[in-house]
Design an enzyme around this catalytic site. Structure first.
Site, PDB file in Angstrom:
ATOM      1  N   HIS A 125      23.669  49.567  38.761  1.00 22.39           N
ATOM      2  CA  HIS A 125      23.487  48.283  39.440  1.00 22.39           C
ATOM      3  C   HIS A 125      21.999  48.214  39.807  1.00 22.39           C
ATOM      4  O   HIS A 125      21.610  48.402  40.956  1.00 22.39           O
ATOM      5  CB  HIS A 125      24.384  48.267  40.686  1.00 22.39           C
ATOM      6  CG  HIS A 125      24.570  46.921  41.324  1.00 22.39           C
ATOM      7  ND1 HIS A 125      23.776  45.832  41.028  1.00 22.39           N
ATOM      8  CD2 HIS A 125      25.457  46.488  42.247  1.00 22.39           C
ATOM      9  CE1 HIS A 125      24.197  44.805  41.751  1.00 22.39           C
ATOM     10  NE2 HIS A 125      25.209  45.180  42.495  1.00 22.39           N
ATOM     11  N   LYS A 139      41.344  33.326  26.241  1.00 20.86           N
ATOM     12  CA  LYS A 139      41.860  32.969  24.902  1.00 20.86           C
ATOM     13  C   LYS A 139      41.478  34.023  23.880  1.00 20.86           C
ATOM     14  O   LYS A 139      41.687  33.851  22.691  1.00 20.86           O
ATOM     15  CB  LYS A 139      41.292  31.613  24.468  1.00 20.86           C
ATOM     16  CG  LYS A 139      41.583  30.489  25.420  1.00 20.86           C
ATOM     17  CD  LYS A 139      40.978  29.190  24.870  1.00 20.86           C
ATOM     18  CE  LYS A 139      41.047  28.063  25.891  1.00 20.86           C
ATOM     19  NZ  LYS A 139      40.153  26.959  25.541  1.00 20.86           N
ATOM     20  N   ARG A 186      27.913  40.623  35.279  1.00 22.27           N
ATOM     21  CA  ARG A 186      28.629  41.743  35.909  1.00 22.27           C
ATOM     22  C   ARG A 186      29.900  41.969  35.100  1.00 22.27           C
ATOM     23  O   ARG A 186      30.612  41.018  34.767  1.00 22.27           O
ATOM     24  CB  ARG A 186      28.987  41.424  37.357  1.00 22.27           C
ATOM     25  CG  ARG A 186      29.958  42.443  37.925  1.00 22.27           C
ATOM     26  CD  ARG A 186      30.157  42.312  39.404  1.00 22.27           C
ATOM     27  NE  ARG A 186      29.000  42.792  40.134  1.00 22.27           N
ATOM     28  CZ  ARG A 186      29.007  43.048  41.445  1.00 22.27           C
ATOM     29  NH1 ARG A 186      30.095  42.854  42.150  1.00 22.27           N
ATOM     30  NH2 ARG A 186      27.929  43.490  42.040  1.00 22.27           N
ATOM     31  N   ARG A 219      28.298  39.161  47.475  1.00 23.44           N
ATOM     32  CA  ARG A 219      26.865  39.232  47.683  1.00 23.44           C
ATOM     33  C   ARG A 219      26.049  39.022  46.424  1.00 23.44           C
ATOM     34  O   ARG A 219      25.137  38.226  46.388  1.00 23.44           O
ATOM     35  CB  ARG A 219      26.462  40.610  48.204  1.00 23.44           C
ATOM     36  CG  ARG A 219      26.145  40.667  49.640  1.00 23.44           C
ATOM     37  CD  ARG A 219      26.449  42.068  50.090  1.00 23.44           C
ATOM     38  NE  ARG A 219      27.779  42.438  49.651  1.00 23.44           N
ATOM     39  CZ  ARG A 219      28.875  42.110  50.311  1.00 23.44           C
ATOM     40  NH1 ARG A 219      28.809  41.452  51.411  1.00 23.44           N
ATOM     41  NH2 ARG A 219      30.063  42.442  49.855  1.00 23.44           N
ATOM     42  N   THR A 220      26.353  39.797  45.405  1.00 26.29           N
ATOM     43  CA  THR A 220      25.477  39.784  44.244  1.00 26.29           C
ATOM     44  C   THR A 220      25.466  38.394  43.623  1.00 26.29           C
ATOM     45  O   THR A 220      24.418  37.832  43.306  1.00 26.29           O
ATOM     46  CB  THR A 220      25.901  40.864  43.236  1.00 26.29           C
ATOM     47  OG1 THR A 220      25.990  42.102  43.927  1.00 26.29           O
ATOM     48  CG2 THR A 220      24.909  41.000  42.106  1.00 26.29           C
TER      49      THR A 220
END
Ligand code: NCD
Length: 312
Positions: free
Chosen positions: A137, A88, A109, A59-60
């Protein structure tokens, strides 16, 4: 008086960075976006949003991408971290320093708390926190507030229950902070092991009436809003702790029968088994509408932060 200029260039790291007037303003703009979708279509043409997600998301990620594209902007998605230079050994700060050359805004995120804050310290462009570990959030809380306002026509005066994983659920932390700007009574309902983070509880209990409970049953008849969350299995350090709380609560038609007729059931999604599927087709279930309100809210916040509304 809040003006669109107040948002230009700002990071969105914690919901605590926004006061009530600003939150109301973001919701007013979300209303305006819906009323006037055509006028918003090309608003961000020439602007680019970088999407850096170091944790799974449906969703986000899609909602930010859809919001940006509906406003006429472009998105650059880093994709799976396993495919990026992180593998890396590149540090988050180096990634941010590089990516900011390609974009006007970063949505991040990350599994670590404080990651969004660190990114914002390094970046010269605004950073939106799309979820920082178990911490916060903030844009989810904005859309949760907006959903309440849309469905109940107000926020003040409501009795709201937040049920589930209040320890690891970042959406519950941001929502509790956000609601503490309004005149609400909040019931925090969870198994003992998953009680609300103490720092959140301390902050909100100085501002609104809060009650902690282990079972939702006794308050069901009072609630106007029930916000349900899944147990955040991936954040448990110890699997046996998870097994102790797994399946410990579930919202069913029977739960609804004990609630006000017009109470709403919300969920940030994804749902696992904490709301029975049979609830979906009731008028009380608003968790899929919440996704649509999320799109409007994100269109609002992106437009404001990128300064697209401050000429008006
Ligand atoms: C939430 C999250 O990622 O914190 N999902 C979302 O953004 N809608 C809730 C969750 O994962 O349980």
């Amino acid at each position: 008086m809040v003006s669109p200029k107040d948002f230009v260039g700002r990071d969105v790291l914690s919901i605590l960075d926004f006061n009530r007037e600003e939150l109301d303003y973001i919701m007013d703009v979300a209303d305006e976006v819906e009323r006037n979708m055509d006028a918003y279509r090309g608003l961000l043409s020439g602007k680019t949003m970088a999407i850096l997600f170091f944790e799974p998301s449906t969703r986000t990620r899609l909602s930010f991408e859809a919001a940006m594209k509906k406003l006429g902007g472009l998105t650059l998605d880093m994709g799976e971290p396993t495919r990026a230079s992180i593998e890396k050994g590149e540090t988050l700060t180096d990634t941010i320093r590089v990516v900011q050359n390609y974009a006007d805004l970063i949505v991040l995120r990350h599994p670590k708390e404080g990651a969004a804050k660190l990114a914002a310290e390094v970046a010269d462009i605004p950073v939106i926190n799309g979820g920082s570990g178990a911490e916060e959030h903030p844009t989810q809380a904005m859309l949760d507030l907006y959903t309440i306002r849309r469905c109940k026509k107000r926020i003040d005066g409501l009795r709201i229950g937040i049920l589930g994983d209040l320890k690891y659920g970042r959406t519950t932390h941001s929502l509790a902070y956000a609601l503490s700007n309004y005149d609400v009574k909040l019931y925090l309902v969870s198994p003992e092991l998953l009680r609300m983070r103490r720092e959140v509880l301390r902050h909100i209990s100085g501002r609104i009436e809060v009650q902690e409970l282990e079972s939702i049953d006794q308050v069901l008849p009072e609630l106007d809003v029930l916000y349900v969350t899944r147990i955040q299995k991936e954040r448990f350090v110890d699997e046996s702790e998870y097994l102790k709380v797994k399946g410990s609560y579930r919202v069913t038609i029977d739960t609804l029968s004990k609630m006000k007729k017009d109470a709403i059931i919300m969920h940030p999604l994804p749902r696992v088994d904490e709301i029975a599927i049979e609830v979906d087709s009731t008028p009380n279930a608003v968790y899929f509408k919440q996704v649509y309100y999320g799109l409007l809210t994100r269109m609002s916040i992106i437009s404001l932060v990128l300064g697209a509304l401050s000429g008006k």
